[in-house]
Design a protein around this motif. Structure first.
Motif, PDB file in Angstrom:
ATOM      1  N   GLU A 193      -7.611  66.847 -22.948  1.00 26.31           N
ATOM      2  CA  GLU A 193      -7.110  67.818 -21.907  1.00 26.31           C
ATOM      3  C   GLU A 193      -6.170  68.873 -22.475  1.00 26.31           C
ATOM      4  OE1 GLU A 193      -5.145  65.408 -19.001  1.00 26.31           O
ATOM      5  OE2 GLU A 193      -6.714  64.151 -18.647  1.00 26.31           O
ATOM      6  N   VAL A 194      -6.491  69.915 -21.830  1.00 26.43           N
ATOM      7  CA  VAL A 194      -5.524  71.036 -22.240  1.00 26.43           C
ATOM      8  C   VAL A 194      -4.311  71.322 -21.587  1.00 26.43           C
ATOM      9  CG1 VAL A 194      -5.727  73.530 -22.580  1.00 26.43           C
ATOM     10  CG2 VAL A 194      -7.667  72.169 -22.961  1.00 26.43           C
ATOM     11  N   GLU A 195      -3.087  71.487 -22.354  1.00 24.65           N
ATOM     12  CA  GLU A 195      -1.677  71.766 -21.765  1.00 24.65           C
ATOM     13  C   GLU A 195      -1.724  73.364 -22.069  1.00 24.65           C
ATOM     14  OE1 GLU A 195       2.117  71.150 -20.129  1.00 24.65           O
ATOM     15  OE2 GLU A 195       0.275  69.748 -20.406  1.00 24.65           O
ATOM     16  N   VAL A 196      -1.828  73.839 -20.875  1.00 21.42           N
ATOM     17  CA  VAL A 196      -1.591  75.460 -20.690  1.00 21.42           C
ATOM     18  C   VAL A 196      -0.435  75.880 -21.194  1.00 21.42           C
ATOM     19  CG1 VAL A 196      -1.927  77.367 -19.308  1.00 21.42           C
ATOM     20  CG2 VAL A 196      -3.427  75.263 -18.923  1.00 21.42           C
ATOM     21  N   VAL A 197      -0.334  76.860 -22.067  1.00 20.13           N
ATOM     22  CA  VAL A 197       0.824  77.445 -22.698  1.00 20.13           C
ATOM     23  C   VAL A 197       1.019  78.903 -22.575  1.00 20.13           C
ATOM     24  CG1 VAL A 197       1.261  75.334 -24.261  1.00 20.13           C
ATOM     25  CG2 VAL A 197       0.116  77.633 -25.129  1.00 20.13           C
ATOM     26  N   ASP A 198       2.094  79.316 -22.314  1.00 21.28           N
ATOM     27  CA  ASP A 198       2.140  80.990 -22.612  1.00 21.28           C
ATOM     28  C   ASP A 198       2.970  81.455 -23.858  1.00 21.28           C
ATOM     29  OD1 ASP A 198       4.912  80.271 -22.055  1.00 21.28           O
ATOM     30  OD2 ASP A 198       4.719  81.103 -20.107  1.00 21.28           O
ATOM     31  N   HIS A 199       3.265  80.302 -24.501  1.00 17.50           N
ATOM     32  CA  HIS A 199       4.126  80.554 -25.962  1.00 17.50           C
ATOM     33  C   HIS A 199       4.210  79.123 -26.893  1.00 17.50           C
ATOM     34  CE1 HIS A 199       6.183  82.609 -29.110  1.00 17.50           C
ATOM     35  NE2 HIS A 199       7.356  81.706 -29.077  1.00 17.50           N
ATOM     36  N   GLU A 256      -2.147  84.411 -26.184  1.00 16.36           N
ATOM     37  CA  GLU A 256      -1.593  83.626 -25.256  1.00 16.36           C
ATOM     38  C   GLU A 256      -1.566  84.295 -23.745  1.00 16.36           C
ATOM     39  OE1 GLU A 256       1.381  80.761 -28.143  1.00 16.36           O
ATOM     40  OE2 GLU A 256       1.900  82.883 -27.633  1.00 16.36           O
ATOM     41  N   HIS A 257      -1.576  85.550 -23.970  1.00 20.75           N
ATOM     42  CA  HIS A 257      -1.268  86.151 -22.613  1.00 20.75           C
ATOM     43  C   HIS A 257      -2.509  86.840 -22.237  1.00 20.75           C
ATOM     44  CE1 HIS A 257       2.840  85.577 -23.921  1.00 20.75           C
ATOM     45  NE2 HIS A 257       2.736  86.270 -25.012  1.00 20.75           N
ATOM     46  N   ARG A 258      -3.592  86.033 -22.322  1.00 20.27           N
ATOM     47  CA  ARG A 258      -4.901  86.572 -21.631  1.00 20.27           C
ATOM     48  C   ARG A 258      -5.797  85.473 -21.596  1.00 20.27           C
ATOM     49  NH1 ARG A 258      -9.516  89.701 -24.502  1.00 20.27           N
ATOM     50  NH2 ARG A 258     -10.467  88.316 -23.203  1.00 20.27           N
ATOM     51  N   ASP A 259      -6.682  85.516 -20.439  1.00 25.08           N
ATOM     52  CA  ASP A 259      -7.570  84.318 -20.295  1.00 25.08           C
ATOM     53  C   ASP A 259      -8.727  84.598 -21.380  1.00 25.08           C
ATOM     54  OD1 ASP A 259      -6.176  83.266 -18.402  1.00 25.08           O
ATOM     55  OD2 ASP A 259      -7.276  84.423 -16.713  1.00 25.08           O
ATOM     56  N   TRP A 260      -9.454  83.668 -21.699  1.00 31.20           N
ATOM     57  CA  TRP A 260     -10.554  83.764 -22.671  1.00 31.20           C
ATOM     58  C   TRP A 260     -11.743  82.697 -21.954  1.00 31.20           C
ATOM     59  CZ3 TRP A 260     -10.302  86.223 -27.014  1.00 31.20           C
ATOM     60  CH2 TRP A 260      -8.946  86.662 -27.270  1.00 31.20           C
TER      61      TRP A 260
END
Length: 442
Positions: free
Chosen positions: A170-176, A190-194
């Motif tokens: 499972e992925v813990e979504v982070v912004d930094h 970290e500041h865009r979607d992939w």
């Protein structure tokens, strides 16, 4: 017989006294019934309520998270990272501990592994028991060094970037990511979607300013148009064979260490702490004390970091043989060390390639094996070559302890051991052991 779901203890809670630290980023505790718990997010001596995350009635032990601290350790701090904690990102083990306490815990783990697996007390290994921070990493509690120059992010099915939860896909979504080096953060991944990607690795080379992104697409997905915050080379991992291919820019980055530049290709291995390569080279060379004319081995040599340092010091009358299994790393090592006439790099697994060389004696050995260690057969072979000194660089204290026991049985003792905290906030630690014949000076 109960089904797995009926026998599962996941979610059960216990109030426990937290015991000693154990290898792997957790502490040991026991329930009132005597069942063993491996507890994360706790510290020795605390009283805590823990919740089981893995295990069943018939399990040898249970894994758990400390979800409520009743009596806190004096070493506890508020985790600086909002993504650290029970059920969150699994990348950092000790965000809740003061920096000095983290190093003490790592030292306790090393000491426990040495005694349990090699029968060595710290003084027997020439170690004072301390784990040293890298220069610049000795920060006050609550401040986190941004040290990780290579970060592999996971991507969830919605294209959001993050990091894996502990022992989970499972992925813990982070912004930094707080431990990411400034050069990694500056890339802006970290500041865009992939969308369509399974993972994104961001690399910020030390000393050269090179930046690289390695993309691993999901099956059938197309690569996105990569527009980041600064110039960057882009590679992709082939979904069929795992090969790495250049999309844009260079297929390598340039790393600096020991006053030399090293080419590291296709997302290959390099120490992730910006101080690590220089620090380890210095520790290894101080321990080996190379002489002009020495014959030296660099095993598991990667792109040639230690081979280059040895070649500089043994001079034109000396010789260095490096052995590395990775094809691209061998090409890079040969490129990096092309100015040394008496350096040779062989490709192959060490346990297979070393006997084929026909070498019967050497003066010095650098051994930097993968996490599993070198193993009994390789240790015996090396001892049979009669080196004056061996430098063993270890990223896993358990593997180091096992191999030190093999070396002892083969007639070598650990003269000195140094430990470095090159992975702050995690349970990982790097050691450099210097070995010599046990009968030296007798």
């Amino acid at each position: 017989m109960p089904t797995e779901s009926e026998s599962s203890l996941v979610g059960a809670e216990y109030e426990v006294e937290v015991g000693p630290v154990a290898h792997g980023g957790h502490c040991i505790a026991r329930t009132e019934e005597g069942r063993v718990l491996f507890v994360r997010h706790a510290l020795p001596g605390e009283r805590a309520v823990v919740r089981v995350t893995e295990g069943a009635e018939d399990s040898r032990f249970l894994r758990a998270d400390a979800v409520r601290i009743i009596e806190a350790s004096k070493d506890r701090v508020e985790a600086p990272c909002p993504f650290a904690g029970p059920g969150k990102c699994g990348g950092c083990d000790w965000q809740h501990a003061k920096p000095g306490a983290q190093r003490r815990l790592k030292g306790e783990v090393i000491a426990e592994q040495l005694e349990r697996l090699a029968g060595l007390k710290p003084e027997d290994a020439g170690w004072d028991g301390t784990v040293m921070p890298a220069p610049g990493d000795k920060l006050p509690p609550g401040e986190v060094p941004g040290w990780r120059t290579r970060v592999q992010y996971a991507v969830d099915e919605d294209g959001r970037i993050g990091l894996r939860r502990h022992r989970s896909h499972e992925v813990e979504v982070v912004d930094h990511c707080l431990i990411a080096a400034p050069g990694v953060s500056e890339l802006g991944v970290e500041h865009r979607d992939w969308p369509g990607m399974a993972s994104v690795e961001a690399i910020a080379a030390t000393g050269s300013g090179d930046r690289q992104v390695v993309l691993t697409p999901r099956p059938g997905a197309r690569l996105p148009l990569v527009e980041l915050d600064r110039p960057v080379s882009v590679l992709r991992v082939d979904e069929k064979d795992g090969g790495v291919h250049r999309v844009h820019g260079r297929d390598f980055v340039r790393e600096r260490a020991d006053d030399r530049t090293y080419r590291v290709g296709m997302g290959g291995f390099w120490q992730v702490h910006p101080q690590a390569a220089d620090l380890l080279v210095k520790a290894v060379m101080q321990g080996l004390l190379p002489r002009k004319g020495d014959m030296a081995l660099d095993l598991y040599c990667g792109v040639g970091l230690f081979a280059g340092a040895l070649a500089d010091r043994v001079g034109e009358q000396g010789a260095v043989l490096g052995i590395e299994s990775g094809k691209r790393a061998v090409l890079d090592a040969r490129h990096n060390l092309r100015d040394f006439d008496r350096v040779r790099i062989e490709q192959g697994k060490v346990e297979q390639a070393l006997p084929r060389t026909g070498i019967t004696e050497v003066d010095l050995v650098v051994l930097d094996p993968p996490r599993a260690g070198a193993g009994k057969n390789t240790v015996r072979h090396l001892a049979g070559l009669g080196p004056r000194r061996i430098a063993y660089v270890a990223c896993d204290p358990a593997a180091l302890a096992r191999d030190l026991a093999y070396f002892r049985d083969a007639g070598y003792r650990c003269r000195t051991l140094r430990a470095f905290d090159l992975f702050p906030m995690t349970h990982h630690v790097e050691c450099v052991a210097i070995l010599e014949p046990a009968d030296k000076g007798v």
